[in-house]
Each structure stands twice: as structure tokens, then as C-alpha cells.
Design a protein around this motif. Sequence first.
Motif, PDB file in Angstrom:
ATOM      1  N   LEU A  90       0.851  -1.186   0.000  1.00 19.58           N
ATOM      2  CA  LEU A  90       0.000   0.000   0.000  1.00 19.58           C
ATOM      3  C   LEU A  90       0.887   1.236   0.000  1.00 19.58           C
ATOM      4  CD1 LEU A  90      -2.827   1.358   0.301  1.00 19.58           C
ATOM      5  CD2 LEU A  90      -2.392   1.361   2.777  1.00 19.58           C
ATOM      6  N   TYR A  91       0.665   2.115  -0.966  1.00 19.54           N
ATOM      7  CA  TYR A  91       1.382   3.386  -1.040  1.00 19.54           C
ATOM      8  C   TYR A  91       0.431   4.504  -0.606  1.00 19.54           C
ATOM      9  CZ  TYR A  91       4.888   0.886  -3.791  1.00 19.54           C
ATOM     10  OH  TYR A  91       5.847  -0.002  -4.205  1.00 19.54           O
ATOM     11  N   ILE A 150      -7.837  -4.844   1.220  1.00 18.89           N
ATOM     12  CA  ILE A 150      -6.929  -5.767   1.911  1.00 18.89           C
ATOM     13  C   ILE A 150      -6.833  -7.081   1.149  1.00 18.89           C
ATOM     14  CG2 ILE A 150      -6.686  -7.227   3.974  1.00 18.89           C
ATOM     15  CD1 ILE A 150      -5.729  -4.426   4.472  1.00 18.89           C
ATOM     16  N   GLU A 151      -7.954  -7.576   0.658  1.00 20.65           N
ATOM     17  CA  GLU A 151      -7.946  -8.828  -0.103  1.00 20.65           C
ATOM     18  C   GLU A 151      -7.117  -8.678  -1.375  1.00 20.65           C
ATOM     19  OE1 GLU A 151      -9.027 -11.888   0.700  1.00 20.65           O
ATOM     20  OE2 GLU A 151      -9.298 -10.895   2.653  1.00 20.65           O
ATOM     21  N   LEU A 152      -7.241  -7.545  -2.047  1.00 21.05           N
ATOM     22  CA  LEU A 152      -6.450  -7.317  -3.259  1.00 21.05           C
ATOM     23  C   LEU A 152      -4.958  -7.222  -2.934  1.00 21.05           C
ATOM     24  CD1 LEU A 152      -8.704  -4.700  -5.111  1.00 21.05           C
ATOM     25  CD2 LEU A 152      -8.424  -7.130  -5.647  1.00 21.05           C
ATOM     26  N   CYS A 195      -3.712  -2.890   7.544  1.00 21.88           N
ATOM     27  CA  CYS A 195      -2.424  -3.297   6.983  1.00 21.88           C
ATOM     28  C   CYS A 195      -1.420  -3.597   8.096  1.00 21.88           C
ATOM     29  CB  CYS A 195      -1.874  -2.201   6.066  1.00 21.88           C
ATOM     30  SG  CYS A 195      -2.697  -2.083   4.467  1.00 21.88           S
ATOM     31  N   VAL A 196      -1.419  -2.771   9.126  1.00 23.40           N
ATOM     32  CA  VAL A 196      -0.526  -3.001  10.269  1.00 23.40           C
ATOM     33  C   VAL A 196      -0.875  -4.333  10.938  1.00 23.40           C
ATOM     34  CG1 VAL A 196       0.120  -2.191  12.566  1.00 23.40           C
ATOM     35  CG2 VAL A 196      -0.070  -0.556  10.688  1.00 23.40           C
ATOM     36  N   ALA A 197      -2.176  -4.557  11.156  1.00 21.93           N
ATOM     37  CA  ALA A 197      -2.612  -5.768  11.848  1.00 21.93           C
ATOM     38  C   ALA A 197      -2.303  -7.030  11.057  1.00 21.93           C
ATOM     39  CB  ALA A 197      -4.114  -5.682  12.123  1.00 21.93           C
ATOM     40  N   GLN A 198      -2.314  -6.921   9.727  1.00 22.12           N
ATOM     41  CA  GLN A 198      -2.117  -8.107   8.893  1.00 22.12           C
ATOM     42  C   GLN A 198      -0.736  -8.137   8.244  1.00 22.12           C
ATOM     43  OE1 GLN A 198      -5.532  -9.554   6.756  1.00 22.12           O
ATOM     44  NE2 GLN A 198      -6.828  -7.915   7.582  1.00 22.12           N
TER      45      GLN A 198
END
Length: 280
Positions: free
Chosen positions: A5-6, A69-71, A100-103
Motif C-alpha cells: 500500500l502506497y 486488503i484482499e487485493l 495493513c498493520v494488523a495483517q
Amino acid sequence: MSGKLYIVGTPIGNLDDMSIRALRILKEVDLIAAEDTRHSIKLLNHFEIHKKMVAYHQHNEQHSSEGLIELLKQGQNIALISDAGMPLISDPGSVLVKNCVAQDIAMEVVPGPNAGLCGLVLSGLDTRQFLFLGFLGKENKAINEGLKRIKESEVTAVLYESPHRLTKTIDILINNDLGHRQMSISREITKRFEESKYGTIKDHQDYYSEHTPRGEYVLCIEGRTPEEGTPGQNLDLNAMSLEEHLAVYITDGMPEKDAMKQVSKDRGLSKRDVYNAIKR
């Protein structure tokens, strides 16, 4: 492997502020998540960037985050942009970043302009520390909480405001005994009609009683001044009961826990003694 992720900053008005790195990232990613695709398509067309976009805004943030998130897990690289400036700063994005942090999904920030910081450096006020509040809000609860923080803060407070609410916000500040504080008001930062005005909050009230607000505004408000003093400084606190002493600080907006701490300091008592005396 997961994609990345940007978090990409975009211009707040002047398209010449678009960074070379931001342009490269937007051209390379698989997908752009935009706060308003109708707004962002103008930016992308200007720079001849032809990329698929999806809407990511405050009303669909939770649901949209799940799909993004899935992508990302499938290996796609995604750029997150807002209508202007840095995503997440008074704009959507926090839900996606937290996920994103959690995963454990990789992220990278691509810095860009920010109206609040630009207003701050133009303010002429103390910039070593500051309190950023974004928009003060429309509901009374949010407004009162923001005012409490401004009144208590010893550092410069930074607010955003829209043209149709500017005079109302200034009036609220005046009605809360803040009219003597210095405040800068900057509008249309980086745009053709960029302008900054300086003076006390009361000075600005007088000015806008004769001028119609136009453009988007950044307000920078001086921190608590010496003449405001501290709560209870002109009262004989030791002559009061502990309950009355505590009420002085709470009435001024101090949280009960902090008020108890201050009472214990004033009276040379332990916090436990103050608590037991007040709660019995």
C-alpha cells in the motif's frame, strides 16, 4: 507475496507541487483508491495517468478497506490518495492503514503538501510544538471538546475551516473568551489567491463582518497566554473544601483525574487522600 500500500500525498491546489516520485508510483501501481474518483480523475488526466480507480471515502471506509486488503493479499499494489494533500490527515485512510498493520502488509508513504503545516509556518506563531485539531466539527459535543483543548493548550492550535462556517467558528472562539489571542488565517494555500491575515481573533471577527469568506481556510491560534493565568490563581483555594477546590478545575474543563492530581499538589496531600475525602 502480498502487494504494497502506497500512501500518496497530492497537491492541495498547485499541480506543480506534485512530486516526481508520486507520479511514478501512481503510474506503476495496479489500482488507485481515491476519496472522490470524480475529483481525482482530473488530477490523473492532467498528468496522463490512466489507471483503474475505486472510491474510498468516509461513508464506505470499513467495507472498502476489506476489499482492498484482499487485493493486497493477492499481490496487487495499491495507491491511496485523498482529494488534496496527505491521506488520513482530516481525510479517510486510517481504517485501511490499521488493517495493513494488523495483517503485516507492507506500506510506504510518499510525502506531499499539507495545508495545516503550510498554515503553521505562515502563522508567525510558535511552531516548535502544535496541536492539530482538523475541523472543529458541527455537533456541540465535538465543538466543546475542541474548544476545551484550545483553551488549555500552551502550544499553537491548528484548525481547518470552510468558508461558510468561518465566521461562526470565529464567533464561537470570541464567545469563549479567546478574542484576545493572536490568530493567523490563511486561505487558498498554494493557489492563485493565497492570502494570510494576522491579528487577534477579535480583529478577524471585525474584518469578516465586512468581508465575505472565500476559499478553504487554515486557522492557527496562539496557545494559552500569561494573562489568562491558570485556573483558580486568584482564589484562596486552601480556604475551600476539597470538593470546592476540585470543582474549580473541573469547571475550567480539566478532566477529574487531572483535577484530583492538581488538588493533591496544591494541598500537599496524596492523591489517595484527596480521592477518599471527596468520594466518601
